[in-house]
Design a protein around this motif. Sequence first.
Motif, PDB file in Angstrom:
ATOM      1  N   VAL A 100       0.505  -1.116  -0.150  1.00 36.33           N
ATOM      2  CA  VAL A 100       0.016  -0.135   0.035  1.00 36.33           C
ATOM      3  C   VAL A 100       0.826   1.425  -0.038  1.00 36.33           C
ATOM      4  O   VAL A 100       0.526   2.161  -0.774  1.00 36.33           O
ATOM      5  CB  VAL A 100      -1.104  -0.041   1.281  1.00 36.33           C
ATOM      6  CG1 VAL A 100      -1.797   1.276   1.401  1.00 36.33           C
ATOM      7  CG2 VAL A 100      -1.921  -1.435   1.310  1.00 36.33           C
ATOM      8  N   ALA A 101       2.105   1.326   0.777  1.00 28.87           N
ATOM      9  CA  ALA A 101       2.940   2.341   0.728  1.00 28.87           C
ATOM     10  C   ALA A 101       4.323   1.768   1.417  1.00 28.87           C
ATOM     11  O   ALA A 101       4.288   0.803   1.857  1.00 28.87           O
ATOM     12  CB  ALA A 101       2.280   3.376   2.051  1.00 28.87           C
ATOM     13  N   VAL A 102       5.326   2.769   1.093  1.00 30.12           N
ATOM     14  CA  VAL A 102       6.428   2.390   1.604  1.00 30.12           C
ATOM     15  C   VAL A 102       6.988   3.754   2.282  1.00 30.12           C
ATOM     16  O   VAL A 102       7.009   4.826   1.847  1.00 30.12           O
ATOM     17  CB  VAL A 102       7.586   2.172   0.503  1.00 30.12           C
ATOM     18  CG1 VAL A 102       8.938   2.285   1.025  1.00 30.12           C
ATOM     19  CG2 VAL A 102       7.046   1.120  -0.341  1.00 30.12           C
ATOM     20  N   PHE A 103       7.503   3.601   3.718  1.00 30.80           N
ATOM     21  CA  PHE A 103       7.786   4.698   4.529  1.00 30.80           C
ATOM     22  C   PHE A 103       9.308   4.490   4.801  1.00 30.80           C
ATOM     23  O   PHE A 103       9.438   3.614   5.556  1.00 30.80           O
ATOM     24  CB  PHE A 103       6.925   4.756   5.716  1.00 30.80           C
ATOM     25  CG  PHE A 103       5.497   5.249   5.722  1.00 30.80           C
ATOM     26  CD1 PHE A 103       5.341   6.707   5.885  1.00 30.80           C
ATOM     27  CD2 PHE A 103       4.529   4.539   5.226  1.00 30.80           C
ATOM     28  CE1 PHE A 103       4.003   7.120   5.486  1.00 30.80           C
ATOM     29  CE2 PHE A 103       3.299   5.132   5.007  1.00 30.80           C
ATOM     30  CZ  PHE A 103       2.885   6.131   5.208  1.00 30.80           C
ATOM     31  N   PRO A 104      10.000   5.407   4.410  1.00 32.71           N
ATOM     32  CA  PRO A 104      11.669   5.468   4.758  1.00 32.71           C
ATOM     33  C   PRO A 104      11.663   5.825   6.230  1.00 32.71           C
ATOM     34  O   PRO A 104      10.949   6.953   6.541  1.00 32.71           O
ATOM     35  CB  PRO A 104      12.280   6.305   3.822  1.00 32.71           C
ATOM     36  CG  PRO A 104      11.096   7.099   3.280  1.00 32.71           C
ATOM     37  CD  PRO A 104       9.953   6.540   3.394  1.00 32.71           C
ATOM     38  N   LYS A 105      12.585   5.206   6.944  1.00 38.32           N
ATOM     39  CA  LYS A 105      12.973   5.387   8.433  1.00 38.32           C
ATOM     40  C   LYS A 105      13.912   6.794   8.332  1.00 38.32           C
ATOM     41  O   LYS A 105      14.671   6.726   7.585  1.00 38.32           O
ATOM     42  CB  LYS A 105      13.509   4.396   8.855  1.00 38.32           C
ATOM     43  CG  LYS A 105      12.555   3.330   9.127  1.00 38.32           C
ATOM     44  CD  LYS A 105      13.465   2.012   9.991  1.00 38.32           C
ATOM     45  CE  LYS A 105      12.605   0.747   9.955  1.00 38.32           C
ATOM     46  NZ  LYS A 105      13.455  -0.351  10.241  1.00 38.32           N
ATOM     47  N   PRO A 106      13.874   7.699   9.068  1.00 40.51           N
ATOM     48  CA  PRO A 106      12.747   8.167  10.061  1.00 40.51           C
ATOM     49  C   PRO A 106      11.428   8.520   9.354  1.00 40.51           C
ATOM     50  O   PRO A 106      11.567   9.127   8.270  1.00 40.51           O
ATOM     51  CB  PRO A 106      12.819   9.004  10.911  1.00 40.51           C
ATOM     52  CG  PRO A 106      14.190   9.718  10.176  1.00 40.51           C
ATOM     53  CD  PRO A 106      14.808   8.734   9.111  1.00 40.51           C
ATOM     54  N   PHE A 107      10.207   8.337   9.746  1.00 42.00           N
ATOM     55  CA  PHE A 107       9.209   8.467   8.894  1.00 42.00           C
ATOM     56  C   PHE A 107       8.223   9.480   9.933  1.00 42.00           C
ATOM     57  O   PHE A 107       8.328   9.594  10.973  1.00 42.00           O
ATOM     58  CB  PHE A 107       8.044   7.193   8.744  1.00 42.00           C
ATOM     59  CG  PHE A 107       8.293   6.125   9.795  1.00 42.00           C
ATOM     60  CD1 PHE A 107       7.005   6.284  10.507  1.00 42.00           C
ATOM     61  CD2 PHE A 107       8.793   5.241   9.644  1.00 42.00           C
ATOM     62  CE1 PHE A 107       7.041   5.541  11.684  1.00 42.00           C
ATOM     63  CE2 PHE A 107       8.747   4.170  10.726  1.00 42.00           C
ATOM     64  CZ  PHE A 107       7.687   4.389  11.667  1.00 42.00           C
ATOM     65  N   ASN A 108       7.303   9.996   9.338  1.00 45.40           N
ATOM     66  CA  ASN A 108       6.395  10.869   9.885  1.00 45.40           C
ATOM     67  C   ASN A 108       5.144  10.154  10.653  1.00 45.40           C
ATOM     68  O   ASN A 108       4.351   9.349   9.910  1.00 45.40           O
ATOM     69  CB  ASN A 108       5.812  12.088   8.937  1.00 45.40           C
ATOM     70  CG  ASN A 108       4.758  12.893   9.786  1.00 45.40           C
ATOM     71  OD1 ASN A 108       3.908  12.491  10.277  1.00 45.40           O
ATOM     72  ND2 ASN A 108       5.308  14.143   9.700  1.00 45.40           N
ATOM     73  N   CYS A 109       4.999   9.895  11.755  1.00 46.32           N
ATOM     74  CA  CYS A 109       4.216   9.346  12.499  1.00 46.32           C
ATOM     75  C   CYS A 109       2.907   9.552  12.277  1.00 46.32           C
ATOM     76  O   CYS A 109       1.838   8.607  11.933  1.00 46.32           O
ATOM     77  CB  CYS A 109       4.228   9.284  13.923  1.00 46.32           C
ATOM     78  SG  CYS A 109       5.838   8.901  14.578  1.00 46.32           S
TER      79      CYS A 109
END
Length: 124
Positions: A100-109
């Motif tokens: 559905v999505a890919v969030f790179p670390k660090p990500f916006n909570c």
Amino acid sequence: MSDTAIISIIDDDESVRVALDGLLRSHGYRVRTYASAIDFLSSGGFENTACLLSDIQMPEMTGTQLSDELCLRGIEIPLIFITGLPAVPPRARPGGTGPVAVFPKPFNCAELIACIDSVLGRLA
């Protein structure tokens, strides 16, 4: 989906699992955490999982390999990748579906919670 939907978190980094567990519980979700994709698959946790958060780069089985394995087993769970790898594009599963999505670390909570709420049909 109810406010008590189960979110499963798979990450080999314990500090990430603990932080995500606290974040999601503070937003009304029930959470299960796993140190590896193998642990998740062997636990049968996928049976009650409404949404899956998985790291991509892990020992034994990567997040993309997990995605492929779920597809091969006919298990359809909305999957959100979290990763420390730079600029990782979503990878299509066999059959044309993908994360559905890919969030790179660090990500916006807040963005992660909005994504999960959207996936589960909650009002953000």
